[in-house]
Design a protein around this motif. Structure first.
Motif, PDB file in Angstrom:
ATOM      1  N   VAL A  67     139.185  23.618 -14.058  1.00  0.00           N
ATOM      2  CA  VAL A  67     139.771  22.632 -14.966  1.00  0.00           C
ATOM      3  C   VAL A  67     140.263  21.366 -14.281  1.00  0.00           C
ATOM      4  O   VAL A  67     140.412  20.337 -14.920  1.00  0.00           O
ATOM      5  CB  VAL A  67     140.917  23.235 -15.808  1.00  0.00           C
ATOM      6  N   VAL A  68     140.560  21.459 -13.003  1.00  0.00           N
ATOM      7  CA  VAL A  68     141.069  20.314 -12.254  1.00  0.00           C
ATOM      8  C   VAL A  68     140.343  20.290 -10.923  1.00  0.00           C
ATOM      9  O   VAL A  68     140.090  21.348 -10.341  1.00  0.00           O
ATOM     10  CB  VAL A  68     142.596  20.445 -12.011  1.00  0.00           C
ATOM     11  N   GLU A  69     140.009  19.087 -10.457  1.00  0.00           N
ATOM     12  CA  GLU A  69     139.426  18.967  -9.124  1.00  0.00           C
ATOM     13  C   GLU A  69     140.491  18.401  -8.195  1.00  0.00           C
ATOM     14  O   GLU A  69     141.068  17.350  -8.465  1.00  0.00           O
ATOM     15  CB  GLU A  69     138.218  18.041  -9.158  1.00  0.00           C
ATOM     16  N   LEU A  70     140.756  19.141  -7.107  1.00  0.00           N
ATOM     17  CA  LEU A  70     141.750  18.729  -6.121  1.00  0.00           C
ATOM     18  C   LEU A  70     141.014  18.253  -4.880  1.00  0.00           C
ATOM     19  O   LEU A  70     140.233  18.994  -4.297  1.00  0.00           O
ATOM     20  CB  LEU A  70     142.644  19.923  -5.759  1.00  0.00           C
ATOM     21  N   GLU A  71     141.272  17.018  -4.478  1.00  0.00           N
ATOM     22  CA  GLU A  71     140.598  16.475  -3.305  1.00  0.00           C
ATOM     23  C   GLU A  71     141.640  16.163  -2.236  1.00  0.00           C
ATOM     24  O   GLU A  71     142.634  15.478  -2.507  1.00  0.00           O
ATOM     25  CB  GLU A  71     139.849  15.202  -3.694  1.00  0.00           C
ATOM     26  N   SER A  72     141.398  16.705  -1.038  1.00  0.00           N
ATOM     27  CA  SER A  72     142.299  16.437   0.081  1.00  0.00           C
ATOM     28  C   SER A  72     141.492  15.829   1.216  1.00  0.00           C
ATOM     29  O   SER A  72     140.272  15.673   1.123  1.00  0.00           O
ATOM     30  CB  SER A  72     142.965  17.736   0.560  1.00  0.00           C
ATOM     31  N   SER A  73     142.169  15.525   2.294  1.00  0.00           N
ATOM     32  CA  SER A  73     141.473  14.987   3.458  1.00  0.00           C
ATOM     33  C   SER A  73     140.553  16.051   4.063  1.00  0.00           C
ATOM     34  O   SER A  73     139.610  15.732   4.762  1.00  0.00           O
ATOM     35  CB  SER A  73     142.483  14.501   4.493  1.00  0.00           C
ATOM     36  N   LYS A  74     140.805  17.329   3.748  1.00  0.00           N
ATOM     37  CA  LYS A  74     140.009  18.430   4.308  1.00  0.00           C
ATOM     38  C   LYS A  74     138.866  18.885   3.402  1.00  0.00           C
ATOM     39  O   LYS A  74     137.820  19.285   3.886  1.00  0.00           O
ATOM     40  CB  LYS A  74     140.896  19.662   4.544  1.00  0.00           C
ATOM     41  N   ALA A  75     139.103  18.911   2.083  1.00  0.00           N
ATOM     42  CA  ALA A  75     138.137  19.555   1.192  1.00  0.00           C
ATOM     43  C   ALA A  75     138.319  19.095  -0.250  1.00  0.00           C
ATOM     44  O   ALA A  75     139.332  18.502  -0.602  1.00  0.00           O
ATOM     45  CB  ALA A  75     138.328  21.073   1.254  1.00  0.00           C
ATOM     46  N   VAL A  76     137.320  19.424  -1.070  1.00  0.00           N
ATOM     47  CA  VAL A  76     137.430  19.277  -2.515  1.00  0.00           C
ATOM     48  C   VAL A  76     137.429  20.697  -3.077  1.00  0.00           C
ATOM     49  O   VAL A  76     136.556  21.497  -2.762  1.00  0.00           O
ATOM     50  CB  VAL A  76     136.247  18.474  -3.100  1.00  0.00           C
ATOM     51  N   GLN A  77     138.440  21.018  -3.859  1.00  0.00           N
ATOM     52  CA  GLN A  77     138.624  22.381  -4.338  1.00  0.00           C
ATOM     53  C   GLN A  77     138.937  22.352  -5.821  1.00  0.00           C
ATOM     54  O   GLN A  77     139.766  21.562  -6.256  1.00  0.00           O
ATOM     55  CB  GLN A  77     139.802  23.002  -3.562  1.00  0.00           C
ATOM     56  N   PRO A  78     138.290  23.218  -6.616  1.00  0.00           N
ATOM     57  CA  PRO A  78     138.644  23.261  -8.034  1.00  0.00           C
ATOM     58  C   PRO A  78     139.901  24.112  -8.251  1.00  0.00           C
ATOM     59  O   PRO A  78     140.159  25.055  -7.506  1.00  0.00           O
ATOM     60  CB  PRO A  78     137.434  23.943  -8.671  1.00  0.00           C
ATOM     61  N   LEU A  79     140.673  23.742  -9.259  1.00  0.00           N
ATOM     62  CA  LEU A  79     141.736  24.619  -9.741  1.00  0.00           C
ATOM     63  C   LEU A  79     141.086  25.444 -10.842  1.00  0.00           C
ATOM     64  O   LEU A  79     140.573  24.888 -11.809  1.00  0.00           O
ATOM     65  CB  LEU A  79     142.905  23.803 -10.291  1.00  0.00           C
ATOM     66  N   ILE A  80     141.085  26.753 -10.645  1.00  0.00           N
ATOM     67  CA  ILE A  80     140.468  27.663 -11.615  1.00  0.00           C
ATOM     68  C   ILE A  80     141.568  28.213 -12.512  1.00  0.00           C
ATOM     69  O   ILE A  80     142.496  28.862 -12.039  1.00  0.00           O
ATOM     70  CB  ILE A  80     139.709  28.788 -10.891  1.00  0.00           C
ATOM     71  N   SER A  81     141.450  27.928 -13.788  1.00  0.00           N
ATOM     72  CA  SER A  81     142.495  28.351 -14.723  1.00  0.00           C
ATOM     73  C   SER A  81     142.511  29.867 -14.868  1.00  0.00           C
ATOM     74  O   SER A  81     141.485  30.475 -15.162  1.00  0.00           O
ATOM     75  CB  SER A  81     142.270  27.720 -16.092  1.00  0.00           C
ATOM     76  N   PRO A  82     143.694  30.481 -14.705  1.00  0.00           N
ATOM     77  CA  PRO A  82     143.801  31.920 -14.924  1.00  0.00           C
ATOM     78  C   PRO A  82     144.082  32.267 -16.386  1.00  0.00           C
ATOM     79  O   PRO A  82     144.183  33.430 -16.736  1.00  0.00           O
ATOM     80  CB  PRO A  82     144.984  32.309 -14.036  1.00  0.00           C
ATOM     81  N   VAL A  83     144.222  31.236 -17.224  1.00  0.00           N
ATOM     82  CA  VAL A  83     144.587  31.456 -18.627  1.00  0.00           C
ATOM     83  C   VAL A  83     143.665  30.664 -19.549  1.00  0.00           C
ATOM     84  O   VAL A  83     143.015  29.712 -19.132  1.00  0.00           O
ATOM     85  CB  VAL A  83     146.058  31.038 -18.887  1.00  0.00           C
ATOM     86  N   ALA A  84     143.636  31.070 -20.824  1.00  0.00           N
ATOM     87  CA  ALA A  84     142.871  30.358 -21.854  1.00  0.00           C
ATOM     88  C   ALA A  84     143.840  29.670 -22.794  1.00  0.00           C
ATOM     89  O   ALA A  84     144.916  30.197 -23.086  1.00  0.00           O
ATOM     90  CB  ALA A  84     141.999  31.346 -22.628  1.00  0.00           C
ATOM     91  N   GLY A  85     143.451  28.491 -23.250  1.00  0.00           N
ATOM     92  CA  GLY A  85     144.293  27.771 -24.187  1.00  0.00           C
ATOM     93  C   GLY A  85     143.864  26.328 -24.311  1.00  0.00           C
ATOM     94  O   GLY A  85     142.730  25.970 -23.985  1.00  0.00           O
ATOM     95  N   THR A  86     144.793  25.487 -24.763  1.00  0.00           N
ATOM     96  CA  THR A  86     144.525  24.068 -24.969  1.00  0.00           C
ATOM     97  C   THR A  86     145.460  23.256 -24.091  1.00  0.00           C
ATOM     98  O   THR A  86     146.679  23.469 -24.112  1.00  0.00           O
ATOM     99  CB  THR A  86     144.751  23.697 -26.446  1.00  0.00           C
ATOM    100  N   VAL A  87     144.889  22.332 -23.320  1.00  0.00           N
ATOM    101  CA  VAL A  87     145.699  21.451 -22.476  1.00  0.00           C
ATOM    102  C   VAL A  87     146.535  20.550 -23.382  1.00  0.00           C
ATOM    103  O   VAL A  87     145.996  19.862 -24.251  1.00  0.00           O
ATOM    104  CB  VAL A  87     144.803  20.587 -21.550  1.00  0.00           C
ATOM    105  N   ARG A  88     147.849  20.581 -23.201  1.00  0.00           N
ATOM    106  CA  ARG A  88     148.739  19.734 -24.001  1.00  0.00           C
ATOM    107  C   ARG A  88     149.246  18.540 -23.196  1.00  0.00           C
ATOM    108  O   ARG A  88     149.422  17.456 -23.734  1.00  0.00           O
ATOM    109  CB  ARG A  88     149.932  20.547 -24.528  1.00  0.00           C
ATOM    110  N   TYR A  89     149.508  18.734 -21.900  1.00  0.00           N
ATOM    111  CA  TYR A  89     150.020  17.660 -21.050  1.00  0.00           C
ATOM    112  C   TYR A  89     149.379  17.752 -19.675  1.00  0.00           C
ATOM    113  O   TYR A  89     149.093  18.846 -19.196  1.00  0.00           O
ATOM    114  CB  TYR A  89     151.537  17.774 -20.859  1.00  0.00           C
TER     115      TYR A  89
END
Length: 134
Positions: A67-89
């Motif tokens: 759901v989110v892509e995290l990019e650092s100076s070392k790597a690009v890593q996805p944030l994998i959602s452990p839950v189901a639902g609707t993004v509110r914020y």
């Protein structure tokens, strides 16, 4: 867990009131919508974040989605959602300055707030998560 148990490696903070995924994502279901972020362990492994690609509020999320892509100076890593639902914020402070996550992953560095579906996500307790990152 008290501090003399010495079960947490590298003095990692693993707050007891949160739940965790094996992909190093924390979930706070004590509030509605639930808050999601990455653990201190994940932030340390990634290094200094330079860019966070957020989904749009209103997006549907299924457990296991990247759901989110995290990019650092070392790597690009996805944030994998452990839950189901609707993004509110989404945390605009993190989008503007991703280093907030490195400095305070369990506080100001939260990433999403999701209105959860009714299903019970399979999450780990703080003690169970601590065993994974040993």
């Amino acid at each position: 867990m008290n501090e003399d148990d010495n079960e947490q490696p590298l003095n990692l903070d693993i707050p007891d009131h949160l739940e965790y995924s094996e992909e190093h994502v924390w979930v706070d279901r004590s509030v509605d919508p639930a808050i999601i972020g990455i653990t201190e362990y994940a932030a340390d492994q990634l290094g200094e974040l330079v860019f966070v690609d957020m989904p749009e509020p209103g997006s549907r999320v299924e457990a296991g989605d990247e759901v989110v892509e995290l990019e650092s100076s070392k790597a690009v890593q996805p944030l994998i959602s452990p839950v189901a639902g609707t993004v509110r914020y989404v945390n605009h402070d993190v989008a503007d300055d991703p280093s907030v996550v490195n400095g305070d992953p369990y506080g100001e560095g939260w990433i999403l707030k999701i209105e959860l579906d009714d299903d019970e996500p399979e999450l780990l307790s703080a003690d169970e998560y601590a065993k994974i990152v040993k």
